[in-house]
Motif scaffolding. Sequence first.
Motif, short mmCIF file in Angstrom:
data_model
loop_
_atom_site.label_atom_id
_atom_site.label_comp_id
_atom_site.label_asym_id
_atom_site.label_seq_id
_atom_site.Cartn_x
_atom_site.Cartn_y
_atom_site.Cartn_z
N LEU A 327 0.82 -1.21 0.00
CA LEU A 327 0.00 0.00 0.00
C LEU A 327 0.86 1.26 0.00
N ALA A 328 1.99 1.25 0.69
CA ALA A 328 2.82 2.45 0.79
C ALA A 328 3.28 2.92 -0.58
N GLY A 329 3.73 2.00 -1.43
CA GLY A 329 4.17 2.37 -2.77
C GLY A 329 3.02 2.87 -3.62
N MET A 330 1.86 2.26 -3.47
CA MET A 330 0.68 2.71 -4.22
C MET A 330 0.35 4.16 -3.89
N LEU A 331 0.35 4.48 -2.60
CA LEU A 331 0.03 5.84 -2.19
C LEU A 331 1.10 6.82 -2.67
N ALA A 332 2.36 6.44 -2.55
CA ALA A 332 3.45 7.34 -2.95
C ALA A 332 3.44 7.61 -4.45
N SER A 333 2.90 6.68 -5.25
CA SER A 333 2.88 6.87 -6.70
C SER A 333 1.90 7.96 -7.13
N GLY A 334 1.05 8.41 -6.22
CA GLY A 334 0.13 9.50 -6.54
C GLY A 334 -1.02 9.08 -7.44
N LYS A 335 -1.44 7.83 -7.34
CA LYS A 335 -2.58 7.33 -8.11
C LYS A 335 -3.69 6.87 -7.17
N ALA A 336 -4.91 6.93 -7.63
CA ALA A 336 -6.05 6.51 -6.81
C ALA A 336 -5.95 5.02 -6.49
N VAL A 337 -6.43 4.66 -5.31
CA VAL A 337 -6.37 3.28 -4.83
C VAL A 337 -7.78 2.80 -4.49
N ILE A 338 -8.10 1.57 -4.87
CA ILE A 338 -9.35 0.93 -4.44
C ILE A 338 -8.97 -0.27 -3.59
N VAL A 339 -9.49 -0.33 -2.37
CA VAL A 339 -9.22 -1.46 -1.48
C VAL A 339 -10.55 -2.12 -1.10
N THR A 340 -10.45 -3.40 -0.71
CA THR A 340 -11.61 -4.08 -0.15
C THR A 340 -11.39 -4.20 1.35
N ALA A 341 -12.23 -3.55 2.11
CA ALA A 341 -12.09 -3.52 3.56
C ALA A 341 -13.39 -3.07 4.18
N HIS A 342 -13.66 -3.52 5.38
CA HIS A 342 -14.84 -3.04 6.11
C HIS A 342 -14.54 -1.67 6.72
N ALA A 343 -15.57 -0.86 6.85
CA ALA A 343 -15.43 0.45 7.49
C ALA A 343 -14.91 0.28 8.91
N GLY A 344 -14.01 1.18 9.30
CA GLY A 344 -13.45 1.15 10.64
C GLY A 344 -12.16 0.37 10.77
N THR A 345 -11.81 -0.43 9.75
CA THR A 345 -10.53 -1.12 9.80
C THR A 345 -9.41 -0.14 9.45
N GLU A 346 -8.19 -0.51 9.81
CA GLU A 346 -7.05 0.37 9.54
C GLU A 346 -6.90 0.63 8.05
N LEU A 347 -7.08 -0.42 7.25
CA LEU A 347 -6.93 -0.27 5.80
C LEU A 347 -7.96 0.72 5.26
N SER A 348 -9.18 0.64 5.74
CA SER A 348 -10.22 1.56 5.32
C SER A 348 -9.89 2.99 5.74
N ASN A 349 -9.41 3.15 6.98
CA ASN A 349 -9.11 4.50 7.47
C ASN A 349 -7.99 5.16 6.68
N VAL A 350 -6.98 4.38 6.31
CA VAL A 350 -5.85 4.94 5.57
C VAL A 350 -6.26 5.37 4.17
N VAL A 351 -7.10 4.57 3.51
CA VAL A 351 -7.43 4.81 2.10
C VAL A 351 -8.57 5.82 1.94
#
Length: 426
Positions: A327-351
């Motif tokens: 995920l860190a490289g995806m974010l640093a590349s400056g492109k939109a990211v789509i993740v599968t995660a439930h609301a309230g999880t760390e992955l959801s909060n970051v994205v």
Amino acid sequence: MKILLYSMNFTPELVGIGKYSGEMAQWLHAKGHDVRVIASPPFFPQWAPFEGYSAWAYRKTDWNGITVWRAPTWVPARPRAIARLAHLFSFMVSSMPLLLAQIRWKPDLVFVVEPPLFCAPSVLFFSRMLGIKSWLHIQDYEVDAAFGMGLVRGARVRRFALSVERWLLGRFNRVSTISAAMLDKARDKGIDESRLVLLPNWVDVRSIFPQPSGASDAGGATGYRNMLGIPADEVVVLYAGSLGAKQGIELLADAAHRLVAAAHIHFVFCGNGPSREPLRAACANLPRVHFIDLQPAERLNELLGMADIHVLPQRADAADLVMPSKLAGMLASGKAVIVTAHAGTELSNVVSGRGMVVAPGDADALADAIAQLAMSRPQREAMGAAARSFAETELDRNAILQRLERELMRCVAEPLAVPAPTGSRP
């Protein structure tokens, strides 16, 4: 400081734990610290020893001034539950002599990376025997993940395993992990706040940076789009990383099938691992799905820059037990990211606000999110800019490793005392 890094995965592995352990060792060495490493032969994510390495022999090498010992490790071609446990156990047993061989060197601190937790007892014994500090860094909560994903079953077995884990964690001088949610889980396991350290997986924001999605590499050679026959004005949906069980990677094939009529959308899957061939088979009749192997580290920025949209599937039962390092490289590349995660999880909060979050296992929702972003370049660019800003402020490699260095020095300087964990012995 004299630091012994005990990490099963290590460079030249390009993704996952090996990448971060290698970068940490190199950074600390460059700062003047004496670093030694105990690791397995590199095998991830192909689940086969790299060319030039043996799974059955000890090996000592010098890597950029760092001494690296490789312990013989059985590597299963199909890493299912029992095979994976045997794999971890084999490293624990074969690496013990290498650990004990460091008695004469006497490091100031042993830094062990989980997985495997199997190595924790020998590290604790070693550190107590020498009167030195011990540090456990949790990349994955492997006990919780094994039961949560159904790899191991049984209520009694689970209670016993969690009790042993809690007891072990409570005896390290420091416990670090890679996300706020995983840090909360450590608190739930009884680790005192004074011994907890947040150490997220980082990105070198100077080597990974935004570039046009159709850009070629710096040498002027044909870019990835030309190599794959993808026009510069069409949309690339990219997944780049290991292809394993925790990713829920099969969802990407389902989404690609739902978008087969969208002639401007291409899927590129870059990676290796046990789920690659099933994914390829599921996409066999799709005309705009492309597969490439993991690429050299020096081409990572070009690879990530090819994307218009990054996708990161994650199984619901792995939520907050692991934090995808890619995920860190995806974010640093400056492109939109789509993740599968439930609301309230760390992955959801970051994205959230830097991409889109859809429910795990929902192929329709994932396909709809891809279609929405594919139709709106302004929305993609706004999310990408927010992602890049987050990477610069929160995930910068130098800032994170400088903080780690300070914490290591503080730990080493403290009076030696056996931590007093909460909870009972197993």
